[in-house]
Design an enzyme around this catalytic site. Structure first.
Site, PDB file in Angstrom:
ATOM      1  N   GLY A  59      36.202  39.956  76.576  1.00  0.00           N
ATOM      2  CA  GLY A  59      36.316  41.110  77.459  1.00  0.00           C
ATOM      3  C   GLY A  59      36.518  40.644  78.886  1.00  0.00           C
ATOM      4  N   GLN A  64      36.764  41.319  87.963  1.00  0.00           N
ATOM      5  CA  GLN A  64      36.616  39.882  87.720  1.00  0.00           C
ATOM      6  C   GLN A  64      37.860  39.097  88.118  1.00  0.00           C
ATOM      7  OE1 GLN A  64      35.062  40.554  83.482  1.00  0.00           O
ATOM      8  NE2 GLN A  64      34.006  38.685  84.085  1.00  0.00           N
ATOM      9  N   CYS A 106      29.186  35.893  80.208  1.00  0.00           N
ATOM     10  CA  CYS A 106      30.181  36.539  81.066  1.00  0.00           C
ATOM     11  C   CYS A 106      31.067  35.462  81.668  1.00  0.00           C
ATOM     12  CB  CYS A 106      29.463  37.313  82.174  1.00  0.00           C
ATOM     13  SG  CYS A 106      30.592  38.181  83.274  1.00  0.00           S
ATOM     14  N   LEU A 107      32.377  35.717  81.690  1.00  0.00           N
ATOM     15  CA  LEU A 107      33.300  34.718  82.239  1.00  0.00           C
ATOM     16  C   LEU A 107      33.045  34.466  83.719  1.00  0.00           C
ATOM     17  CD1 LEU A 107      36.616  35.760  80.433  1.00  0.00           C
ATOM     18  CD2 LEU A 107      35.097  33.843  79.892  1.00  0.00           C
ATOM     19  N   HIS A 148      29.028  46.276  78.618  1.00  0.00           N
ATOM     20  CA  HIS A 148      29.098  45.135  79.540  1.00  0.00           C
ATOM     21  C   HIS A 148      30.298  45.283  80.485  1.00  0.00           C
ATOM     22  CE1 HIS A 148      28.819  40.566  80.217  1.00  0.00           C
ATOM     23  NE2 HIS A 148      29.955  40.905  80.786  1.00  0.00           N
ATOM     24  N   GLU A 149      31.459  45.637  79.925  1.00  0.00           N
ATOM     25  CA  GLU A 149      32.680  45.735  80.745  1.00  0.00           C
ATOM     26  C   GLU A 149      32.619  46.939  81.686  1.00  0.00           C
ATOM     27  OE1 GLU A 149      34.410  43.172  80.898  1.00  0.00           O
ATOM     28  OE2 GLU A 149      33.616  42.271  79.070  1.00  0.00           O
ATOM     29  N   HIS A 152      30.681  46.262  84.727  1.00  0.00           N
ATOM     30  CA  HIS A 152      31.431  45.503  85.746  1.00  0.00           C
ATOM     31  C   HIS A 152      32.115  46.441  86.748  1.00  0.00           C
ATOM     32  CE1 HIS A 152      31.335  41.215  84.919  1.00  0.00           C
ATOM     33  NE2 HIS A 152      31.579  41.386  83.634  1.00  0.00           N
TER      34      HIS A 152
HETATM   35 NI    NI Z   1      31.317  39.985  82.101  1.00  0.00          NI
END
Ligand code: NI
Length: 184
Positions: A59, A64, A106-107, A148-149, A152
Site C-alpha cells: 500500500g 508518502q 510502513c514504507l 492504514h492508508e 495517511h
Molecule cells: Ni504506511
C-alpha cells in the site's frame, strides 16, 4: 472492485521517492481530489503503483510521495497475482466494533513493525479512476491495509496507534539506523 490499472508500470513511469519520517509532509491533512484532476491522478497513481511494487510494499498513499491529495493505491499481491486498487477520496463509512490485531509496517518507517489493533471490518467508499463511486467491504489484511492508508491521508501513521513509549522507542531506533546507514 479493483480498478483496471496496468499492473506493470509503463516503461517511462519513473519511480517516486518515498518520504521517510520525520518528514513533515507525512503529517499534513490531505485535500480531496477534484473532478478536473483526473489526468493528473491517472499518471500519479500509475507511478505510485510502480513505486510501491519496487519498494516492495502492499500500500502507498499520496502524501508518502509528497502529494497532499486523498489518493492511495493498494495491492495485496496474493498468490503472486497483481490486483491493483486505486482509491480516490476514500472514506471509512462503517467500522465493526469487533477489533483485530495485526502486525503493521510502513514504507515511510522502514524496517519497523508492530502489532496494531483496529476495527476488524470496515466499509470504504471511494471513487475509481473514471470517477465512478465504488464501495468495498473488507476484513483481514485488506481491512488493515485500507485503514492504514486512509490514516495517511489525515497525517496519521501506524505508530500513532501505539503507546507513546513504544512509538518513541521505534522512531529513535529508526533514526539511529538511518544515521548508521548514512555513515556507511
Ligand atoms: Ni504506511
Amino acid at each position: 472492485m479493483p480498478d483496471s490499472v496496468p499492473a506493470e508500470a509503463p516503461p517511462d513511469a519513473s519511480l517516486l521517492p518515498i518520504l521517510l519520517v520525520p518528514d513533515a509532509r507525512l503529517r499534513a491533512k490531505c485535500r480531496l481530489v477534484g473532478p478536473t484532476e483526473a489526468d493528473q491522478i491517472r499518471d500519479l497513481s500509475a507511478r505510485m503503483l510502480a513505486s510501491m511494487y519496487a519498494a516492495p510494499g502492499i500500500g502507498l498513499a499520496a502524501p508518502q510521495v509528497g502529494v497532499g491529495l486523498r489518493l492511495c493505491v493498494i495491492d495485496l499481491q496474493k498468490e503472486d497475482a497483481w490486483a491493483p486498487m486505486v482509491l480516490v477520496n476514500p472514506e471509512i463509512v462503517a467500522a465493526s466494533t469487533e477489533l483485530a490485531t495485526r502486525e503493521e509496517g510502513c514504507l515511510s518507517i522502514p524496517g519497523q513493525f508492530a502489532e496494531v489493533t483496529r476495527p476488524a471490518r470496515v466499509k470504504v467508499r471511494y471513487q475509481d479512476l473514471s470517477g465512478a463511486r465504488q464501495e468495498v467491504e473488507a476484513e483481514g489484511l485488506l481491512s488493515t491495509c485500507l485503514q492504514h492508508e486512509i490514516d495517511h491521508l489525515d497525517g496519521v501513521l501506524f505508530v500513532d496507534h501505539l503507546s507513546a513509549l513504544k512509538r518513541n522507542m521505534m522512531l529513535r531506533k529508526l533514526a539511529k539506523e538511518m544515521k548508521a546507514k548514512a555513515r556507511e
